[in-house]
Design a protein around this motif. Structure first.
Motif, PDB file in Angstrom:
ATOM      1  N   HIS A 198     -21.697 -11.193   1.345  1.00  0.00           N
ATOM      2  CA  HIS A 198     -22.360 -10.177   2.149  1.00  0.00           C
ATOM      3  C   HIS A 198     -21.184  -9.089   2.030  1.00  0.00           C
ATOM      4  O   HIS A 198     -21.638  -7.945   2.256  1.00  0.00           O
ATOM      5  CB  HIS A 198     -22.464 -10.418   3.745  1.00  0.00           C
ATOM      6  N   ASP A 199     -19.998  -9.125   1.483  1.00  0.00           N
ATOM      7  CA  ASP A 199     -19.213  -8.212   1.440  1.00  0.00           C
ATOM      8  C   ASP A 199     -19.230  -7.786  -0.165  1.00  0.00           C
ATOM      9  O   ASP A 199     -18.783  -6.660  -0.289  1.00  0.00           O
ATOM     10  CB  ASP A 199     -17.536  -8.751   1.742  1.00  0.00           C
ATOM     11  N   ASP A 200     -19.700  -8.456  -1.123  1.00  0.00           N
ATOM     12  CA  ASP A 200     -19.624  -8.099  -2.485  1.00  0.00           C
ATOM     13  C   ASP A 200     -20.699  -8.812  -3.004  1.00  0.00           C
ATOM     14  O   ASP A 200     -20.584  -9.888  -3.588  1.00  0.00           O
ATOM     15  CB  ASP A 200     -18.199  -8.490  -3.075  1.00  0.00           C
ATOM     16  N   SER A 201     -21.813  -8.242  -3.152  1.00  0.00           N
ATOM     17  CA  SER A 201     -22.993  -8.771  -3.735  1.00  0.00           C
ATOM     18  C   SER A 201     -22.795  -9.121  -5.365  1.00  0.00           C
ATOM     19  O   SER A 201     -23.792 -10.187  -5.616  1.00  0.00           O
ATOM     20  CB  SER A 201     -24.174  -7.862  -3.545  1.00  0.00           C
ATOM     21  N   THR A 202     -21.946  -8.597  -5.814  1.00  0.00           N
ATOM     22  CA  THR A 202     -21.720  -9.251  -7.498  1.00  0.00           C
ATOM     23  C   THR A 202     -21.164 -10.513  -7.450  1.00  0.00           C
ATOM     24  O   THR A 202     -21.265 -11.000  -8.530  1.00  0.00           O
ATOM     25  CB  THR A 202     -20.699  -8.015  -8.271  1.00  0.00           C
ATOM     26  N   GLN A 203     -20.762 -11.223  -6.178  1.00  0.00           N
ATOM     27  CA  GLN A 203     -20.228 -12.401  -6.411  1.00  0.00           C
ATOM     28  C   GLN A 203     -21.412 -13.313  -5.833  1.00  0.00           C
ATOM     29  O   GLN A 203     -21.000 -14.473  -5.520  1.00  0.00           O
ATOM     30  CB  GLN A 203     -18.721 -12.633  -5.382  1.00  0.00           C
ATOM     31  N   SER A 204     -22.397 -12.830  -5.449  1.00  0.00           N
ATOM     32  CA  SER A 204     -23.523 -13.735  -4.999  1.00  0.00           C
ATOM     33  C   SER A 204     -24.229 -14.457  -6.272  1.00  0.00           C
ATOM     34  O   SER A 204     -24.080 -13.907  -7.288  1.00  0.00           O
ATOM     35  CB  SER A 204     -24.650 -12.856  -4.228  1.00  0.00           C
ATOM     36  N   PHE A 205     -24.777 -15.737  -6.053  1.00  0.00           N
ATOM     37  CA  PHE A 205     -25.367 -16.464  -7.321  1.00  0.00           C
ATOM     38  C   PHE A 205     -26.433 -17.522  -6.646  1.00  0.00           C
ATOM     39  O   PHE A 205     -26.403 -17.766  -5.597  1.00  0.00           O
ATOM     40  CB  PHE A 205     -24.290 -16.994  -7.942  1.00  0.00           C
ATOM     41  N   LYS A 206     -27.006 -17.752  -7.457  1.00  0.00           N
ATOM     42  CA  LYS A 206     -27.998 -19.150  -7.386  1.00  0.00           C
ATOM     43  C   LYS A 206     -27.891 -19.937  -8.638  1.00  0.00           C
ATOM     44  O   LYS A 206     -27.964 -19.461  -9.701  1.00  0.00           O
ATOM     45  CB  LYS A 206     -29.336 -18.330  -7.225  1.00  0.00           C
ATOM     46  N   LYS A 220     -28.269 -10.579 -11.225  1.00  0.00           N
ATOM     47  CA  LYS A 220     -29.673 -10.219 -11.880  1.00  0.00           C
ATOM     48  C   LYS A 220     -29.778 -10.932 -13.307  1.00  0.00           C
ATOM     49  O   LYS A 220     -30.615 -10.491 -13.958  1.00  0.00           O
ATOM     50  CB  LYS A 220     -30.210  -8.888 -11.892  1.00  0.00           C
ATOM     51  N   ILE A 221     -28.753 -11.531 -13.665  1.00  0.00           N
ATOM     52  CA  ILE A 221     -28.693 -12.194 -15.147  1.00  0.00           C
ATOM     53  C   ILE A 221     -28.909 -13.566 -14.925  1.00  0.00           C
ATOM     54  O   ILE A 221     -27.910 -14.134 -14.236  1.00  0.00           O
ATOM     55  CB  ILE A 221     -27.506 -11.870 -15.670  1.00  0.00           C
ATOM     56  N   THR A 222     -29.757 -14.115 -15.562  1.00  0.00           N
ATOM     57  CA  THR A 222     -29.738 -15.542 -15.499  1.00  0.00           C
ATOM     58  C   THR A 222     -29.363 -16.348 -16.926  1.00  0.00           C
ATOM     59  O   THR A 222     -29.915 -15.795 -17.978  1.00  0.00           O
ATOM     60  CB  THR A 222     -31.338 -16.301 -15.297  1.00  0.00           C
ATOM     61  N   LYS A 223     -28.470 -17.246 -16.774  1.00  0.00           N
ATOM     62  CA  LYS A 223     -27.916 -17.813 -17.880  1.00  0.00           C
ATOM     63  C   LYS A 223     -28.177 -19.450 -17.713  1.00  0.00           C
ATOM     64  O   LYS A 223     -28.485 -19.977 -16.454  1.00  0.00           O
ATOM     65  CB  LYS A 223     -26.493 -17.565 -18.280  1.00  0.00           C
ATOM     66  N   VAL A 224     -28.128 -20.285 -18.777  1.00  0.00           N
ATOM     67  CA  VAL A 224     -28.179 -21.816 -18.826  1.00  0.00           C
ATOM     68  C   VAL A 224     -26.695 -22.164 -18.369  1.00  0.00           C
ATOM     69  O   VAL A 224     -25.847 -22.044 -19.415  1.00  0.00           O
ATOM     70  CB  VAL A 224     -29.004 -22.168 -20.067  1.00  0.00           C
ATOM     71  N   ILE A 225     -26.654 -23.317 -17.600  1.00  0.00           N
ATOM     72  CA  ILE A 225     -25.720 -23.938 -17.514  1.00  0.00           C
ATOM     73  C   ILE A 225     -25.618 -25.568 -18.013  1.00  0.00           C
ATOM     74  O   ILE A 225     -26.905 -26.136 -17.492  1.00  0.00           O
ATOM     75  CB  ILE A 225     -25.259 -24.138 -15.941  1.00  0.00           C
ATOM     76  N   PRO A 226     -24.991 -26.027 -18.735  1.00  0.00           N
ATOM     77  CA  PRO A 226     -24.935 -27.347 -19.021  1.00  0.00           C
ATOM     78  C   PRO A 226     -25.261 -28.048 -18.114  1.00  0.00           C
ATOM     79  O   PRO A 226     -24.564 -28.079 -17.131  1.00  0.00           O
ATOM     80  CB  PRO A 226     -23.638 -27.634 -19.909  1.00  0.00           C
ATOM     81  N   GLU A 227     -25.855 -29.461 -18.281  1.00  0.00           N
ATOM     82  CA  GLU A 227     -26.124 -30.316 -17.135  1.00  0.00           C
ATOM     83  C   GLU A 227     -24.977 -30.920 -16.454  1.00  0.00           C
ATOM     84  O   GLU A 227     -24.785 -31.105 -15.326  1.00  0.00           O
ATOM     85  CB  GLU A 227     -27.007 -31.445 -17.744  1.00  0.00           C
ATOM     86  N   SER A 228     -24.007 -31.397 -17.442  1.00  0.00           N
ATOM     87  CA  SER A 228     -22.751 -31.872 -16.962  1.00  0.00           C
ATOM     88  C   SER A 228     -22.112 -31.048 -15.866  1.00  0.00           C
ATOM     89  O   SER A 228     -21.452 -31.401 -14.931  1.00  0.00           O
ATOM     90  CB  SER A 228     -21.911 -32.102 -18.078  1.00  0.00           C
ATOM     91  N   GLN A 229     -21.984 -29.489 -16.270  1.00  0.00           N
ATOM     92  CA  GLN A 229     -21.408 -28.619 -15.392  1.00  0.00           C
ATOM     93  C   GLN A 229     -21.993 -28.612 -13.913  1.00  0.00           C
ATOM     94  O   GLN A 229     -21.427 -28.336 -13.173  1.00  0.00           O
ATOM     95  CB  GLN A 229     -21.039 -27.301 -16.077  1.00  0.00           C
ATOM     96  N   GLY A 230     -23.394 -28.347 -14.375  1.00  0.00           N
ATOM     97  CA  GLY A 230     -24.109 -28.311 -13.156  1.00  0.00           C
ATOM     98  C   GLY A 230     -24.241 -29.633 -12.046  1.00  0.00           C
ATOM     99  O   GLY A 230     -24.121 -29.510 -10.895  1.00  0.00           O
ATOM    100  N   ASP A 231     -24.060 -30.916 -12.635  1.00  0.00           N
ATOM    101  CA  ASP A 231     -23.973 -32.015 -11.800  1.00  0.00           C
ATOM    102  C   ASP A 231     -22.645 -31.992 -11.296  1.00  0.00           C
ATOM    103  O   ASP A 231     -22.536 -32.350  -9.848  1.00  0.00           O
ATOM    104  CB  ASP A 231     -24.007 -33.106 -12.810  1.00  0.00           C
TER     105      ASP A 231
END
Length: 333
Positions: A198-206, A220-231
Motif C-alpha cells: 500500500h506504500d508502493d504499488s510497483t511492489q505489489s504482485f500476484k 501489470k506485466i504477466t510473465k511465466v515462472i518455472p514450476e520449480s521456482q513457483g513451488d
C-alpha cells in the motif's frame, strides 16, 4: 505388679505416640502434595488471577488442547505445563516469621490453578501460585483448604515457577497460550497468492498456479515462472508463525484504522480465501537511527498485523521472502 503396670503404661504411650505421629505425617503430606504423578489423566486445567482473568485449557484429542474451548493451544506450552505439574516438589515450609505475610500476599495476588482428571466437574487438585522465593529458586504455593504455605520448586531447575505456568507477573491471559500459527497450507492446495504493497504499488504482485507453470503479475506485466521456482515460493506457506498476540494493546483499534502497509491474500483450489493485513510499527526505541543518522520512522524488524479480529506481531525475518522484498525469481532480475 508395679513392673507390669509400668510396662503397660510404656506400651500405651508408645502406641499413642505412633498413631499421633502417623496422623501428623498424613496431614503434612496432604498439605504439601502439589504434584500430579500421572499427567496423562489430566483433562482440563483452569487458571484464575486476582484481576478477574481466567483461562481454561481442555484436552480434546491426544495432542490437541484448546484455550477457552475456542483456540488451539501452543503444544510446547502445554507440554511444559504438564511436565511442571509432574515435577514440582516441596523445598521447605515457609518460616513462621514470614508465614503471615506470605499468606496475605497469596490472598491478594496469587493465581489459582485447578487441575481436573476424569471428573470434569470436580478438581483433582487445586493450589495457589504466588511470588518467587527470596533466592529465586521456587515459588510460594498453597494448597486449597490449607493454611500452611510452602516454597515449591523443581529439583535441578534454577528459577521460579510462575513462567512455567505461563503466568505473566500476577496475570493470566488466553493470548499467551494460543497457537501462533498464521498460515499452515499444503502448498499444492494454493491456487493464488496476492500481495499488495500500500506504500508502493510497483511492489505489489500476484502469483497464480497454472497446470505446468506459474504466472507472475507485477506492474501489470504477466510473465511465466518455472514450476520449480513457483513451488519453492508456495512452500513458504507450509508453516508461518507470528511472534505473539497483542489483543490487550491499548492502540489496537487505532492500528486497525490506520493505513495498511501490506495485504496478503491466499486463495486455495476450492476458492477459500485467507487474508493478513500488515501495518507499520513504531520503532522499538526512539533513539534508533538509520545509517544516515536520521531517526527511524518505523520498526525495521517487526510489523503489526490483523488476522481475523486479532492483533498480532510479525517479523520481517519471517515475511521478507513472502513479500518478495528482495528479488527471488529469474524474471525479476
Amino acid at each position: 505388679m508395679k513392673k507390669i503396670i509400668l510396662l503397660a503404661a510404656l506400651i500405651i504411650s508408645s502406641l499413642v505416640l505412633f498413631f499421633f505421629n502417623k496422623e501428623n505425617n498424613t496431614v503434612s503430606e496432604e498439605l504439601s502434595d502439589f504434584a500430579v504423578e500421572d499427567t496423562s489423566r489430566i483433562q482440563k486445567v483452569f487458571f484464575a488471577d486476582k484481576h478477574g482473568n481466567t483461562v481454561t485449557l481442555s484436552k480434546k484429542e491426544k495432542n490437541i488442547w484448546l484455550v477457552n474451548n475456542e483456540f488451539i493451544a501452543r503444544s510446547e506450552a502445554v507440554d511444559f505445563l504438564l511436565k511442571t505439574i509432574k515435577d514440582i516438589e516441596v523445598k521447605h515450609p515457609v518460616s513462621n516469621s514470614m508465614h503471615d505475610r506470605i499468606i496475605k500476599n497469596l490472598a491478594s495476588s496469587a493465581v489459582k490453578v485447578e487441575i481436573f482428571t476424569e471428573n470434569p466437574d470436580e478438581s483433582h487438585k487445586t493450589y495457589f501460585i504466588g511470588g518467587e522465593a527470596k533466592d529465586l529458586i521456587g515459588s510460594f504455593m498453597l494448597l486449597e483448604n490449607s493454611s500452611r504455605a510452602f516454597v515449591v520448586y523443581i529439583p535441578g531447575f534454577n528459577g521460579f515457577l510462575s513462567p512455567r505456568y505461563t503466568i505473566d507477573g500476577t496475570t493470566v491471559g488466553s493470548d499467551l497460550w494460543r497457537d501462533r500459527n498464521i498460515f499452515r497450507y499444503n502448498p499444492k492446495d494454493i491456487k493464488t497468492v496476492s500481495v499488495t504493497n500500500h506504500d508502493d504499488s510497483t511492489q505489489s504482485f500476484k502469483m497464480h498456479r497454472q497446470k505446468e507453470y506459474y504466472s507472475f503479475t507485477k506492474n501489470k506485466i504477466t510473465k511465466v515462472i518455472p514450476e520449480s521456482q513457483g513451488d519453492t515460493y508456495m512452500d513458504l506457506f507450509k508453516s508461518v508463525n507470528s511472534e505473539g498476540f497483542m489483543n490487550d494493546y491499548s492502540k489496537k483499534d487505532s492500528i486497525f484504522n490506520s493505513k495498511p502497509f501490506y495485504t496478503i491474500s491466499i486463495t486455495d483450489q476450492n476458492g477459500k480465501k485467507d487474508s493478513l493485513v500488515a501495518y507499520h510499527k513504531e520503532p522499538k526505541r526512539e533513539e534508533y537511527m538509520q545509517d544516515n543518522g536520521e531517526k527511524l520512522e518505523y520498526d525495521v524488524d517487526r510489523m503489526y498485523a490483523k488476522l481475523n479480529s486479532d492483533l498480532i506481531l510479525i517479523q520481517f525475518y519471517v515475511f521478507d521472502k513472502i513479500l518478495l522484498r528482495s528479488p527471488q525469481f529469474s524474471v525479476e532480475k
